[in-house]
Motif scaffolding. Structure first.
Motif, mmCIF file in Angstrom:
data_model
loop_
_atom_site.group_PDB
_atom_site.id
_atom_site.type_symbol
_atom_site.label_atom_id
_atom_site.label_comp_id
_atom_site.label_asym_id
_atom_site.label_seq_id
_atom_site.Cartn_x
_atom_site.Cartn_y
_atom_site.Cartn_z
ATOM 1 N N ALA A 78 -5.351 4.720 2.827
ATOM 2 C CA ALA A 78 -4.475 3.714 1.994
ATOM 3 C C ALA A 78 -5.920 2.737 3.345
ATOM 4 O O ALA A 78 -6.028 2.791 4.237
ATOM 5 C CB ALA A 78 -3.541 2.649 2.671
ATOM 6 N N ALA A 126 0.486 -1.129 -0.579
ATOM 7 C CA ALA A 126 0.003 -0.132 0.118
ATOM 8 C C ALA A 126 0.906 0.950 0.193
ATOM 9 O O ALA A 126 0.870 2.183 -1.273
ATOM 10 C CB ALA A 126 -0.783 -0.230 1.431
ATOM 11 N N ILE A 128 -3.908 -5.473 -5.668
ATOM 12 C CA ILE A 128 -4.017 -3.736 -5.191
ATOM 13 C C ILE A 128 -4.825 -3.228 -6.175
ATOM 14 O O ILE A 128 -4.758 -3.066 -7.543
ATOM 15 C CB ILE A 128 -2.335 -3.328 -5.380
ATOM 16 N N VAL A 148 -5.326 3.984 -2.015
ATOM 17 C CA VAL A 148 -5.097 2.638 -2.099
ATOM 18 C C VAL A 148 -5.628 1.969 -1.299
ATOM 19 O O VAL A 148 -5.817 1.481 -0.412
ATOM 20 C CB VAL A 148 -3.455 2.320 -2.001
ATOM 21 N N ALA A 174 2.547 1.848 -3.403
ATOM 22 C CA ALA A 174 1.559 2.388 -4.610
ATOM 23 C C ALA A 174 1.260 3.521 -4.025
ATOM 24 O O ALA A 174 0.670 4.410 -5.289
ATOM 25 C CB ALA A 174 0.385 1.298 -4.253
ATOM 26 N N VAL A 178 -6.309 1.315 -7.218
ATOM 27 C CA VAL A 178 -5.573 2.592 -6.807
ATOM 28 C C VAL A 178 -7.212 2.937 -7.434
ATOM 29 O O VAL A 178 -7.911 2.845 -8.132
ATOM 30 C CB VAL A 178 -4.744 3.215 -7.457
#
Length: 225
Positions: A141, A55, A220, A179, A58, A222
């Motif tokens: 996140a 996290a 993951i 994220v 990213a 976004v």
């Protein structure tokens, strides 16, 4: 003949709001079992640490970023986040009072005591599915580790978190460019597709090698913005 080392010792067994929760000691390891389903133990922690690091990586540079960790577990994710000055605030959402208690005053304090006492840390005793649906807070996140994966949930209600509606709730509490990182015991191309359909971008899966079998992974995505 089995020795006492081979037989897990039950340290505590409680009936919680979502069923039975057990804390066991097996040799040097502490294990959490929920409704007869093994959740996690203190054997390694690489997966839980990668969840937080993935996290952060990213997100990249941010001013005073905050993170929500879904699931206190044995405390590896919290301890790793608290050891990193990158995070300005850390919120942990845990629905099992027993697990919260084991960290405050039980054996799991050996993993998390310093992190729980960190002034940046807030432990919220609540169901994560309801929290992301109802809270007015927003986060940079979300690091979620409450099941063995989107297709292997501890309780049926957790299925909602990985549904389009649940991911919409996750996106709602993420700041633009925030994220979502989701731990899983196995890869799930179907969940990747659900993430994309829910509007998440830069969707990918990072693998964590394990001694045997299929690698653990972190999914993951976004939020655009």
């Amino acid at each position: 003949m089995p020795t006492s080392y081979d037989i897990p010792e039950v340290l505590d067994r409680r009936e919680g709001p979502y069923g039975e929760v057990v804390l066991r000691r097996h040799g040097e390891l502490l294990q959490i079992i929920a409704n007869g389903c093994f959740l996690m133990d203190t054997s390694d922690g690489r997966s839980e640490r990668l969840l937080v690091d993935a996290a952060r990586d990213a997100l990249g540079p941010r001013t005073r970023p905050n993170v929500l960790i879904g699931g206190l577990g044995v405390g590896f994710s919290l301890a790793h986040a608290a050891a990193d000055p990158y995070w300005h605030a850390i919120t942990v959402v845990e629905r099992e009072p027993a697990i919260v208690g084991w960290h405050h005053e039980g054996p799991l304090a050996a993993v998390s005591a310093e992190a729980v006492a960190d002034p940046r840390t807030e432990v919220v005793e609540a169901d994560l599915v309801g929290h992301v649906r109802e809270t007015s807070a927003t986060y940079d996140a979300l690091c979620l580790d409450i099941d063995n994966g989107p297709g292997w949930t501890v309780t049926e209600g957790n299925d909602d978190l990985y549904s389009p509606a649940g991911l919409t709730s996750c996106a709602r509490v993420l700041k633009p460019g925030g994220v979502l990182a989701v731990w899983s015991a196995q890869p799930s191309p179907e969940f990747e597709e659900t993430l994309r359909n829910a509007g998440f971008q830069q969707v990918r899966t990072e693998e964590i090698p394990v001694a045997r079998g299929v690698p653990d992974v972190v999914h993951i995505g976004v939020r655009p913005g």
